[in-house]
Design a protein around this motif. Structure first.
Motif, PDB file in Angstrom:
ATOM      1  N   ASN A 560      -5.217  -3.833  10.006  1.00  0.00           N
ATOM      2  CA  ASN A 560      -6.052  -2.634  10.142  1.00  0.00           C
ATOM      3  C   ASN A 560      -5.782  -1.564   9.086  1.00  0.00           C
ATOM      4  OD1 ASN A 560      -3.616  -1.967  11.225  1.00  0.00           O
ATOM      5  ND2 ASN A 560      -4.368  -1.632  13.301  1.00  0.00           N
ATOM      6  N   ALA A 561      -5.203  -1.956   7.985  1.00  0.00           N
ATOM      7  CA  ALA A 561      -5.099  -1.091   6.801  1.00  0.00           C
ATOM      8  C   ALA A 561      -4.657  -1.990   5.653  1.00  0.00           C
ATOM      9  CB  ALA A 561      -4.076   0.022   7.011  1.00  0.00           C
ATOM     10  N   GLY A 562      -4.788  -1.465   4.432  1.00  0.00           N
ATOM     11  CA  GLY A 562      -4.359  -2.242   3.276  1.00  0.00           C
ATOM     12  C   GLY A 562      -2.899  -2.652   3.397  1.00  0.00           C
ATOM     13  N   SER A 563      -2.078  -1.715   3.829  1.00  0.00           N
ATOM     14  CA  SER A 563      -0.642  -2.005   3.954  1.00  0.00           C
ATOM     15  C   SER A 563      -0.400  -3.170   4.909  1.00  0.00           C
ATOM     16  CB  SER A 563       0.091  -0.760   4.451  1.00  0.00           C
ATOM     17  OG  SER A 563      -0.393  -0.397   5.736  1.00  0.00           O
ATOM     18  N   GLY A 565      -2.530  -5.565   5.540  1.00  0.00           N
ATOM     19  CA  GLY A 565      -2.998  -6.764   4.860  1.00  0.00           C
ATOM     20  C   GLY A 565      -1.922  -7.295   3.925  1.00  0.00           C
ATOM     21  N   GLU A 566      -1.248  -6.384   3.232  1.00  0.00           N
ATOM     22  CA  GLU A 566      -0.154  -6.803   2.346  1.00  0.00           C
ATOM     23  C   GLU A 566       0.933  -7.505   3.150  1.00  0.00           C
ATOM     24  OE1 GLU A 566       1.369  -3.300   0.450  1.00  0.00           O
ATOM     25  OE2 GLU A 566      -0.556  -2.795  -0.447  1.00  0.00           O
ATOM     26  N   TYR A 567       1.302  -6.867   4.256  1.00  0.00           N
ATOM     27  CA  TYR A 567       2.357  -7.423   5.107  1.00  0.00           C
ATOM     28  C   TYR A 567       1.942  -8.813   5.603  1.00  0.00           C
ATOM     29  CZ  TYR A 567       5.088  -7.841   9.463  1.00  0.00           C
ATOM     30  OH  TYR A 567       5.868  -8.293  10.498  1.00  0.00           O
ATOM     31  N   GLY A 596       2.864   2.136  -3.944  1.00  0.00           N
ATOM     32  CA  GLY A 596       4.099   2.162  -3.162  1.00  0.00           C
ATOM     33  C   GLY A 596       4.091   1.241  -1.957  1.00  0.00           C
ATOM     34  N   THR A 597       2.899   0.994  -1.397  1.00  0.00           N
ATOM     35  CA  THR A 597       2.849   0.113  -0.227  1.00  0.00           C
ATOM     36  C   THR A 597       3.342  -1.285  -0.573  1.00  0.00           C
ATOM     37  OG1 THR A 597       0.540  -0.331  -0.755  1.00  0.00           O
ATOM     38  CG2 THR A 597       0.957   1.249   1.002  1.00  0.00           C
ATOM     39  N   ASN A 598       3.123  -1.752  -1.813  1.00  0.00           N
ATOM     40  CA  ASN A 598       3.496  -3.123  -2.176  1.00  0.00           C
ATOM     41  C   ASN A 598       4.986  -3.348  -1.926  1.00  0.00           C
ATOM     42  OD1 ASN A 598       1.310  -3.949  -5.040  1.00  0.00           O
ATOM     43  ND2 ASN A 598       0.828  -3.306  -2.982  1.00  0.00           N
ATOM     44  N   ALA A 599       5.793  -2.460  -2.450  1.00  0.00           N
ATOM     45  CA  ALA A 599       7.241  -2.619  -2.309  1.00  0.00           C
ATOM     46  C   ALA A 599       7.658  -2.475  -0.850  1.00  0.00           C
ATOM     47  CB  ALA A 599       7.954  -1.586  -3.177  1.00  0.00           C
ATOM     48  N   ILE A 641       0.586  -8.401  -7.868  1.00  0.00           N
ATOM     49  CA  ILE A 641      -0.030  -7.615  -8.934  1.00  0.00           C
ATOM     50  C   ILE A 641      -1.341  -7.023  -8.431  1.00  0.00           C
ATOM     51  CG2 ILE A 641       1.036  -8.803 -10.878  1.00  0.00           C
ATOM     52  CD1 ILE A 641      -1.370 -10.558 -11.118  1.00  0.00           C
ATOM     53  N   THR A 642      -1.676  -5.895  -8.974  1.00  0.00           N
ATOM     54  CA  THR A 642      -2.943  -5.258  -8.620  1.00  0.00           C
ATOM     55  C   THR A 642      -3.901  -5.546  -9.758  1.00  0.00           C
ATOM     56  OG1 THR A 642      -1.733  -3.546  -7.455  1.00  0.00           O
ATOM     57  CG2 THR A 642      -4.010  -3.058  -8.024  1.00  0.00           C
ATOM     58  N   TYR A 643      -5.129  -5.948  -9.395  1.00  0.00           N
ATOM     59  CA  TYR A 643      -6.070  -6.287 -10.454  1.00  0.00           C
ATOM     60  C   TYR A 643      -7.452  -5.723 -10.174  1.00  0.00           C
ATOM     61  CZ  TYR A 643      -7.540  -8.593 -14.633  1.00  0.00           C
ATOM     62  OH  TYR A 643      -7.974  -8.804 -15.901  1.00  0.00           O
ATOM     63  N   SER A 645      -5.344  -3.451 -12.870  1.00  0.00           N
ATOM     64  CA  SER A 645      -4.066  -2.836 -12.551  1.00  0.00           C
ATOM     65  C   SER A 645      -4.260  -1.398 -12.100  1.00  0.00           C
ATOM     66  CB  SER A 645      -3.162  -2.855 -13.780  1.00  0.00           C
ATOM     67  OG  SER A 645      -3.571  -1.850 -14.686  1.00  0.00           O
ATOM     68  N   THR A 646      -3.212  -0.837 -11.541  1.00  0.00           N
ATOM     69  CA  THR A 646      -3.248   0.571 -11.121  1.00  0.00           C
ATOM     70  C   THR A 646      -3.435   1.493 -12.324  1.00  0.00           C
ATOM     71  OG1 THR A 646      -0.868   0.326 -11.095  1.00  0.00           O
ATOM     72  CG2 THR A 646      -1.951   0.449  -8.978  1.00  0.00           C
ATOM     73  N   TYR A 647      -3.324   0.942 -13.530  1.00  0.00           N
ATOM     74  CA  TYR A 647      -3.607   1.757 -14.719  1.00  0.00           C
ATOM     75  C   TYR A 647      -5.093   1.723 -15.071  1.00  0.00           C
ATOM     76  CZ  TYR A 647       1.447   1.912 -15.578  1.00  0.00           C
ATOM     77  OH  TYR A 647       2.789   2.126 -15.479  1.00  0.00           O
ATOM     78  N   GLY A 672      -5.966  -6.429  -3.789  1.00  0.00           N
ATOM     79  CA  GLY A 672      -7.394  -6.310  -4.045  1.00  0.00           C
ATOM     80  C   GLY A 672      -7.971  -4.941  -3.753  1.00  0.00           C
ATOM     81  N   ALA A 673      -7.125  -3.924  -3.681  1.00  0.00           N
ATOM     82  CA  ALA A 673      -7.640  -2.580  -3.402  1.00  0.00           C
ATOM     83  C   ALA A 673      -8.607  -2.122  -4.498  1.00  0.00           C
ATOM     84  CB  ALA A 673      -6.491  -1.586  -3.259  1.00  0.00           C
ATOM     85  N   ASN A 674      -8.453  -2.687  -5.704  1.00  0.00           N
ATOM     86  CA  ASN A 674      -9.347  -2.320  -6.805  1.00  0.00           C
ATOM     87  C   ASN A 674     -10.506  -3.304  -6.960  1.00  0.00           C
ATOM     88  OD1 ASN A 674      -7.790  -0.116  -7.360  1.00  0.00           O
ATOM     89  ND2 ASN A 674      -6.760  -1.000  -9.134  1.00  0.00           N
ATOM     90  N   LEU A 694      -8.025  -6.970   0.858  1.00  0.00           N
ATOM     91  CA  LEU A 694      -9.095  -6.074   0.409  1.00  0.00           C
ATOM     92  C   LEU A 694      -8.955  -4.786   1.189  1.00  0.00           C
ATOM     93  CD1 LEU A 694     -12.033  -8.606   0.753  1.00  0.00           C
ATOM     94  CD2 LEU A 694     -10.692  -8.100  -1.287  1.00  0.00           C
ATOM     95  N   ASN A 695      -9.478  -3.715   0.674  1.00  0.00           N
ATOM     96  CA  ASN A 695      -9.566  -2.505   1.478  1.00  0.00           C
ATOM     97  C   ASN A 695     -11.034  -2.263   1.774  1.00  0.00           C
ATOM     98  OD1 ASN A 695      -6.826  -2.224   1.375  1.00  0.00           O
ATOM     99  ND2 ASN A 695      -6.837  -0.153   0.550  1.00  0.00           N
ATOM    100  N   LEU A 696     -11.442  -2.632   3.004  1.00  0.00           N
ATOM    101  CA  LEU A 696     -12.852  -2.419   3.343  1.00  0.00           C
ATOM    102  C   LEU A 696     -13.179  -0.929   3.327  1.00  0.00           C
ATOM    103  CD1 LEU A 696     -13.578  -5.049   6.156  1.00  0.00           C
ATOM    104  CD2 LEU A 696     -13.567  -5.321   3.677  1.00  0.00           C
ATOM    105  N   HIS A 697     -12.150  -0.082   3.529  1.00  0.00           N
ATOM    106  CA  HIS A 697     -12.374   1.373   3.487  1.00  0.00           C
ATOM    107  C   HIS A 697     -12.358   1.891   2.054  1.00  0.00           C
ATOM    108  CE1 HIS A 697      -8.232   0.265   4.048  1.00  0.00           C
ATOM    109  NE2 HIS A 697      -7.790   1.446   3.692  1.00  0.00           N
ATOM    110  N   LYS A 698     -12.338   1.036   1.089  1.00  0.00           N
ATOM    111  CA  LYS A 698     -12.544   1.465  -0.298  1.00  0.00           C
ATOM    112  C   LYS A 698     -13.800   0.744  -0.805  1.00  0.00           C
ATOM    113  CE  LYS A 698      -7.663   2.462  -1.064  1.00  0.00           C
ATOM    114  NZ  LYS A 698      -6.403   2.049  -1.681  1.00  0.00           N
TER     115      LYS A 698
HETATM  116  C1  LIG Z   1      -5.076   2.086  -1.206  1.00  0.00           C
HETATM  117  C2  LIG Z   1      -4.185   1.080  -1.790  1.00  0.00           C
HETATM  118  C3  LIG Z   1      -3.261   0.368  -0.991  1.00  0.00           C
HETATM  119  C4  LIG Z   1      -2.961   0.695   0.449  1.00  0.00           C
HETATM  120  O1  LIG Z   1      -4.015   0.652   1.331  1.00  0.00           O
HETATM  121  P1  LIG Z   1      -3.955   1.414   2.732  1.00  0.00           P
HETATM  122  O2  LIG Z   1      -5.172   0.994   3.434  1.00  0.00           O
HETATM  123  O3  LIG Z   1      -3.911   2.854   2.445  1.00  0.00           O
HETATM  124  O4  LIG Z   1      -2.719   0.969   3.445  1.00  0.00           O
HETATM  125  C5  LIG Z   1      -2.542  -0.633  -1.600  1.00  0.00           C
HETATM  126  N1  LIG Z   1      -2.673  -0.911  -2.913  1.00  0.00           N
HETATM  127  C6  LIG Z   1      -3.516  -0.213  -3.713  1.00  0.00           C
HETATM  128  C7  LIG Z   1      -3.615  -0.534  -5.164  1.00  0.00           C
HETATM  129  C8  LIG Z   1      -4.288   0.810  -3.179  1.00  0.00           C
HETATM  130  O5  LIG Z   1      -5.102   1.512  -3.962  1.00  0.00           O
END
Ligand SMILES: *Cc1c(COP(=O)(O)O)cnc(C)c1O
Length: 960
Positions: A560-563, A565-567, A596-599, A641-643, A645-647, A672-674, A694-698
């Motif tokens: 129920n959040a990106g974090s 999903g990572e877990y 920061g959630t990744n770590a 990795i974020t793709y 990237s966060t940059y 996949g937040a991006n 994925l972040n459906l809220h993004k």
């Molecule tokens: C937003 C985001 C997250 C975390 O998602 P939450 O739903 O806030 O837990 C993780 N990774 C990246 C790159 C994000 O932008």
């Protein structure tokens, strides 16, 4: 009645820049002949897909709503008396329409910029005060993700905070809801600590314990005096958590008064629909001294530069943004909108109203219990709040079927036992019907206010004494209170929110509309499968579309959040390695630039974090990658990795990175937040990923809600499918609803209390995808790139753009680098963020992923006029920076450092600052007509952390 097809394509409503003249102007600035040519130059060819997405043809708004209506109608709405942590409730219509369905509330971002968030911060502070009062514990946070995961967070908190016995086992009372035990066990398994489930009514088990977990009322409905067991646990050096129902606590002695250290639970029954399981705000309250170890957001009171009390998020240094693998939890997006809804329910009803609802609920349960007892039916417990558990040997199926035929769902506990839970919506007729299906009848009605539990357990202390819970009674007052608060905030209904990595795109009204339909919102998460065919159809269909978009083999919508999903995704990797006999693989490589959630998630999944360097150009440093792989070869579990990237970069080496990790036996996690920069152009499941969230809220249009809800589905390749999150109640089977819409149920560790997590908001993403279709989704991605590159190009001469790819282009966001200007003038990125407020803008992402920078993500939804308004503001701010450099005014007395400017500051008759008041208030002419004044000036964060106040301050604090 047939619905006329709507002429305009919905994509033309979703996408901001559609006029060809506007597109041409932007392309001319960028020097490309077409948007496609821009995209070809920006996105590495070797990750591009060579065929369009295979999705159904796009629907109009009316068409999508008609399909949603068909699916909703396949759900069967019953009176829900299953209980088990989810209760019927009435959302006050004004709260439904003016909060839950109001874009001023639901499109807001997490209140990291407190000056433009005072309204939602006040509402969240009300939430904290409500929780703190009802649990009788001094500090409460502003929401966790759900009750079961909150209980798991409490277990981890006890392990962190118990200095002497933190590594000892956790003891969980057998009388917890089964879903909570399952989620706690999952966390424990990943981290390798022992959980013992014991019947604590018989006393404590042997051995050292870090903490114990109790539930009030229990799974069997029992209201129990926990004082003795809590005292015994503390005597033995253990800490104590109580999972508690807030409505029950209006009548029952609260956990804080019985000696508990921590209370957690769900606030759903405070006016939040059942939503087939979520989203709902969970809470956590703690005794003093634990605040620095507490997970989740905490709203505190501080003051602004004029000394006015002001709200802000407190103790943020606990959070994963700063602490990364040492954070108190991985929670980022929480459940702000639902917490606000629950707090407004308490404001609306006040303590007397809540108590009356609790007394009525309790009286109905007692009336039923009396009727059953009179008919000779044995009850599991004689002291309960709202749940009556009846023994009907061999008859449970029959009773439940008869109740269902009468329109009521009861809980099947086992073949001989049935649970009935009353709630705010229960009536005398419903009780009579339920009694009837048991073969009993109601002879006498128990009076409200007459309690059926030990007198020593009846609550005597006051709660909700703060004036806010007494002063808003009439609907007119409520209407104005809600408007006053939302008016203090900047949400997407007023301005673009160009937050890099957060993808604050349009949340369209048609997408939102279905979520409050009773046939979706009124379904209990544990309702029998044949009543939820519509939900399952929608979920299966959405899963299929997301699988197509990501290129994976399957997906779970449970996190129920990106974090989360990572877990869940890292747990799948962990399960896979274990299945291969590779339990020693526990190293997770994470680039320095990661969120920061990744770590934090890697640590929760039992992994060790090893940081991989980025090159100066922002890419993953391949030499350092090789070195880290060589160093950890046998222990390598994964890279995250974020793709892009966060940059904001499409790393051209991404396939190479994936290959090298795979060659060493590791798995590739692509954050996949991006995804907003990839949909329709590239699929992580095809360019090297084994798993992504994925972040459906993004990307997929669920609104951010001021800090949640979110949905963080986890998508995986074939070999990881068996490890996707399973059913926390252990009772689901893969179910076909008769049209082939089968939802697969897997066996992995569950992460929250219900199979489909925050199901209630899934119609939003379903509608988004259904209305855009393959072409519209791809166009949206292209336009996200167009907007970001246009801003980068227009602002480049004023602020250096930190990273660009080999093409000189960015992806869907760009980082404006303030560091050189800061070194020269002292003006910081934060000054720019605060000055943007004076222009009516929400700041871009500040200091992430690089300190001293601003990351701008316009999204595809912004029109050219809004992009130009932002560019104009940034250029005007650059001129002010030059004025500081030229010595026109000192930094400390500059419009930048003194920003934001309140109305009170600029109408003050003793304006004595070295810049004109007009420049302060109206730095560009258009502001003379449309002006937002923040209610407070720049907030002193450090003051709030030094003097922690996390519940509503006395009203006098605001006077004078
Ligand atoms: C937003 C985001 C997250 C975390 O998602 P939450 O739903 O806030 O837990 C993780 N990774 C990246 C790159 C994000 O932008």
């Amino acid at each position: 009645m047939s619905i006329a097809p709507y002429a305009a394509d919905f994509a033309d409503r979703h996408i901001g820049v559609t006029a060809s003249a506007d597109i041409e102007r932007m392309l001319a600035q960028l020097g490309f002949p077409s948007v496609e040519a821009l995209v070809d130059a920006a996105v590495p060819a070797d990750i591009r897909v060579d065929r369009p997405l295979d999705l159904p043809a796009p629907l109009s708004e009316q068409g999508a709503l008609a399909r949603l209506r068909e699916m909703a109608d396949r759900n069967v709405l019953k009176t829900q008396m299953i209980g088990q942590g989810f209760s019927g409730t009435i959302t006050p219509p004004i709260v439904l329409r003016k909060v839950l369905e109001n874009p001023a509330w639901y499109t807001a971002y997490t209140p990291y910029q407190p000056e433009i968030s005072q309204g939602r911060l006040e509402a969240l502070l009300n939430f904290q005060t409500m929780v703190s009062d009802l649990t009788a514990l001094p500090i409460a946070n502003a929401s966790l993700l759900d009750e079961s995961s909150a209980a798991a967070e409490a277990v981890l908190l006890m392990r962190r905070a118990n200095r002497a016995q933190g590594s000892a086992k956790t003891v969980v009372d057998a009388n917890l809801f089964p879903q909570t035990i399952a989620v706690i066990r999952g966390r424990a398994e990943a981290l390798g600590f022992e959980v013992e489930v014991a019947d604590l009514s018989r006393g404590l088990p042997e051995g050292d314990m870090s903490g114990i977990v109790l539930q009030q009322p229990g799974d069997d409905g029992a209201v129990v005096d926990h004082t003795a067991i809590i005292a015994a646990a503390k005597e033995r050096g253990a800490m104590v958590t109580v999972v508690a129902d807030l409505l029950a606590l209006t009548l029952i002695t609260p956990p804080g008064e019985q000696g508990a250290d921590i209370a957690v639970g769900n606030t759903q029954r405070f006016g939040v629909p059942l939503f087939f399981g979520g989203p709902h705000a969970a809470y956590m309250a703690i005794r003093a001294g634990l605040e620095r170890s507490m997970p989740g957001r905490l709203v505190g009171v501080s003051k602004d530069d004029a000394g006015t009390p002001a709200y802000r998020l407190a103790l943020q240094t606990r959070e994963q943004h700063i602490r990364r693998e040492k954070a108190t939890s991985n929670i980022c997006t929480a459940q702000a909108l639902l917490a606000i809804t629950a707090s407004m329910y308490a404001v609306y009803h006040g303590p007397e109203g809540l108590k009356a609802i609790a007394e009525r609920t309790h009286a109905h349960a007692r009336t039923l219990a009396a009727a059953l007892t009179a008919a000779g039916i044995e009850l599991a417990r004689s002291e309960f709040f709202d749940t009556v558990v009846a023994r009907v040997p061999g008859r449970a199926e029959r009773v439940i079927a008869d109740a269902e035929a009468a329109g009521i769902n009861l809980r099947r506990i086992d073949a001989d036992t049935v649970g009935v839970s009353t709630d705010e919506t229960t009536t005398a007729e419903i009780i009579a019907t339920v009694a009837g299906v048991f073969g009993a009848s109601v002879a006498e009605t128990v009076a409200e206010g007459d309690y059926g539990f030990a007198p020593g357990l009846v609550r005597e202390s006051d709660y909700l004494t703060h004036p806010i819970f007494h002063s808003v009674r009439s609907e007119t007052q409520m209407l104005r209170y809600l408007r006053r608060l939302s008016g203090r905030d900047l949400a997407l209904d007023r301005t673009m929110i160009p937050l890099g990595s957060c993808t604050m795109k349009l949340n369209s009204t048609a997408e939102m509309e279905a979520i409050s339909w009773p046939e979706f919102a009124g379904i209990h998460p544990y309702a029998p499968e044949h009543q939820t065919a519509g939900w399952r159809e929608l979920i299966a269909d959405l899963e299929g579309r997301l699988v197509e978009i990501t290129g994976y083999a399957g997906i779970s919508l449970q996190p129920n959040a990106g974090s989360q999903g990572e877990y869940a995704g890292l747990l799948a990797i962990r399960g896979y390695h274990r299945g291969n006999g590779d339990a020693q693989r526990d190293v997770c490589l994470i680039p320095a630039s990661a969120h920061g959630t990744n770590a934090a998630s890697a640590v929760l999944a039992g992994m060790r974090v090893v940081v991989v360097k980025n090159t100066d150009a922002g890419a993953i440093d391949l030499d350092d990658l090789d070195a880290k792989i060589a160093e950890h070869r046998d222990a390598l579990a994964a890279i995250m990795i974020t793709y892009p990237s966060t940059y904001g970069l499409y790393d051209v080496d991404v396939r190479e990175v994936c290959d090298r990790v795979h060659a060493a036996g590791g798995q590739v996690y692509i954050d996949g937040a991006n995804m907003n920069a990839l949909v329709g152009l590239a699929k992580p499941g095809e360019f090297g990923g084994d798993v992504s969230h994925l972040n459906l809220h993004k990307t997929f249009a669920i609104p951010h809600g001021g800090g949640g809800p979110g949905v963080g589905p986890v998508a995986v390749a074939e070999h990881l499918l068996p490890h996707l999150p399973g059913d926390p109640t252990g009772s689901a089977v893969a179910a076909s609803s008769g049209t082939g819409d089968t939802v697969a149920v897997r066996d992995g560790i569950p992460v929250v209390a219900t199979l489909f997590g925050s199901a209630g908001v899934l119609p939003i993403s379903w509608a988004y995808i259904a209305m855009l279709g393959a072409d519209g989704l791809t166009r949206a991605t292209r336009h996200a790139l167009l907007g970001a590159n246009y801003i980068a190009s227009r602002l480049r001469d004023h602020f250096p753009v930190l990273f660009t790819g080999e093409s000189g282009l960015v992806a869907h966001e760009c980082i404006l680098d303030l560091r050189e200007l800061t070194a020269k003038t002292g003006v910081t990125a934060e000054d720019v963020a605060k000055r943007l407020i004076d222009f009516g803008f929400h700041a871009p992402t500040l200091a992430f992923p690089v300190a001293g920078t601003l990351m701008v993500e316009p999204t595809e939804s912004e029109d050219l006029g809004e992009l130009e308004r932002f560019i104009e503001a940034m250029i005007a701010i650059r001129r002010e920076i030059d004025q500081v450099a030229a010595g026109d005014f000192p930094l400390l007395e500059s419009p930048l450092r003194r920003a934001p400017h309140t109305a009170a500051a600029v109408v003050s008759s003793d304006w004595d600052r070295p810049y004109p008041v007009e420049q302060a208030a109206f730095p560009v002419p258009s502001l003379r007509v449309d002006k937002y004044f923040p209610p407070v000036g720049r907030i002193d964060g450090a003051h709030g952390d030094r003097n922690l106040v996390c519940s509503c301050p006395a009203p006098e604090a605001f006077e004078g």
